[in-house]
Write a protein that holds these residues in place. Structure first.
Motif: not given
Length: 302
Positions: A39-44, A48-50, A53-56, A235-238
C-alpha cells in the motif's frame, strides 16, 4: 519478478520503456504464488512522478508485488487531476479492513507546518495507528519519516537555517543491519528538506536504531528495533533531474534558495547531473521487500 499495476496508469508506458517488468491482472492471476501486497500513501503534490519513482524501485526485485495507491480523504490534491485520483487511488475507508505486507508513506512539502496544523494530520495518525496491526513493515520517507518519529516516538523536527538540498555522502553505522546488506561503507543519497531531527534523541531512544548518517545532512536511515517501521529522511527514490526541477521551481517562485550541493557537475546548473545513488536505491528497496516484508509477513494473514 513484476509489479502489478492498473493497465492504464500513466507511469506504465515510461516504466515499460525502461524494461521494468510489469504484469497485468490477467497474467498475474495465472501465477501460482502468493504476491506481496504493498500500500502506498502518496502525499506528494506531483503524484504521477512519485508513482513512477517508487514503482521503478519496487519492480526490480525477484518478488511479485501488487500495488494499491492511497489518497487522503480529508485533503484534495491541487496538483493531480481528480480523474487520476478517482481512477487509481483509494481512501483509507476502502482499505482499512484489509491486511498489507508492506506500506510506503511518502514525504510532503509541508515540513515547516506544525504537525497538528496539517489538514490531514488526524487522518494520518489514524493510518499510522492502523499500521501497527495491519501492516508487516512500513517505510516512511522524508516528511513521512518525521511524522512517524513524532507520532510513535515523540521526536520533534526543527527548522534548519537553510534548506538541506543536494547529494551527500553517508556512512553505514550498523554493518549487520539486513536493510543495508550489500551497501558500501559510504554511499551517496539525495536530500531535499527544510527541517531535521536530533541525532542525539535518536541515539538515546532504545526503540530505534540509527543505521546510516551523514556529517553534513544528518540522520538518513532509522529503523525500529523490530524492523516494522523504517524511516528514511532523504530521497533515494529521486530521479537524476528531481533536485534540479525543485531548484528551478523554487527560483521561479522567488524563493531565496541555494544551489543543491554536490549535485551539478562543477556547480554549473546548466550541466546535466549524474545519478550517483541509483544502485543503492535499488538495493535499499530490494532489501526492505525481501528481509522486512517477504521474510516476515504471514503467508495467510487470517
Amino acid at each position: 519478478m513484476p509489479i502489478k499495476i492498473p493497465y492504464h496508469l500513466p507511469a506504465r508506458e515510461i516504466l515499460e520503456e525502461e524494461n521494468i517488468f510489469i504484469m497485468d491482472e490477467g497474467r498475474a492471476a495465472q501465477q501460482d504464488i502468493r504476491p506481496l501486497n504493498i500500500l502506498i500513501l502518496n502525499l506528494m503534490p506531483e503524484k504521477e512522478k512519485t508513482e513512477r519513482q517508487l514503482l521503478r524501485l519496487l519492480g526490480n526485485t525477484p518478488l511479485q508485488v501488487n500495488i494499491t495507491f492511497l489518497k487522503t480523504a480529508t485533503y484534495e490534491s491541487k496538483n493531480t487531476s481528480s480523474y487520476h485520483l478517482d481512477e487509481f487511488y483509494q481512501t483509507f475507508d476502502q482499505v482499512k479492513e484489509k491486511k498489507y505486507d508492506g506500506m510506503i508513506i511518502t514525504g510532503a512539502p509541508i515540513e515547516l507546518l506544525e504537525f497538528e496544523s496539517v489538514d490531514y494530520w488526524s487522518e494520518l495518525t489514524e493510518i499510522l495507528r492502523w499500521t501497527d496491526k495491519n501492516v508487516t513493515s512500513t517505510l516512511h520517507i522524508c516528511w513521512g519519516a518525521q511524522a512517524a518519529l513524532y507520532y510513535h516516538y515523540g521526536i520533534r523536527k526543527y527548522e534548519l537555517p537553510k534548506k538541506c538540498s543536494g547529494v551527500y555522502m553517508h556512512r553505514v553505522l550498523d554493518e549487520k543491519a539486513k536493510l543495508l546488506r550489500g551497501f558500501d561503507d559510504v554511499f551517496k543519497a539525495p536530500h531535499s528538506r527544510n527541517t531535521d531531527i536530533s541525532i542525539e534523541e535518536l541515539i538515546k531512544n532504545n526503540n530505534l536504531k540509527l543505521l546510516a548518517s551523514s556529517d553534513e545532512a544528518g540522520p538518513l536511515i532509522i529503523s525500529s528495533t523490530d524492523g516494522r517501521r523504517i524511516m528514511i529522511t532523504g530521497h533515494l527514490e529521486y530521479e537524476v533531474t528531481t533536485l534540479a526541477e525543485e531548484y528551478v521551481r523554487d527560483k521561479a517562485k522567488g524563493i531565496s534558495i541555494e544551489m543543491p550541493e554536490y549535485y551539478f557537475p562543477e556547480d554549473d546548473p546548466v550541466r546535466t547531473p549524474v545519478n550517483s545513488w541509483r544502485s543503492h536505491a535499488h538495493l535499499f528497496f530490494s532489501n526492505w521487500l525481501n528481509y522486512y516484508v517477504y521474510q516476515e509477513t504471514p503467508y495467510d494473514w487470517d
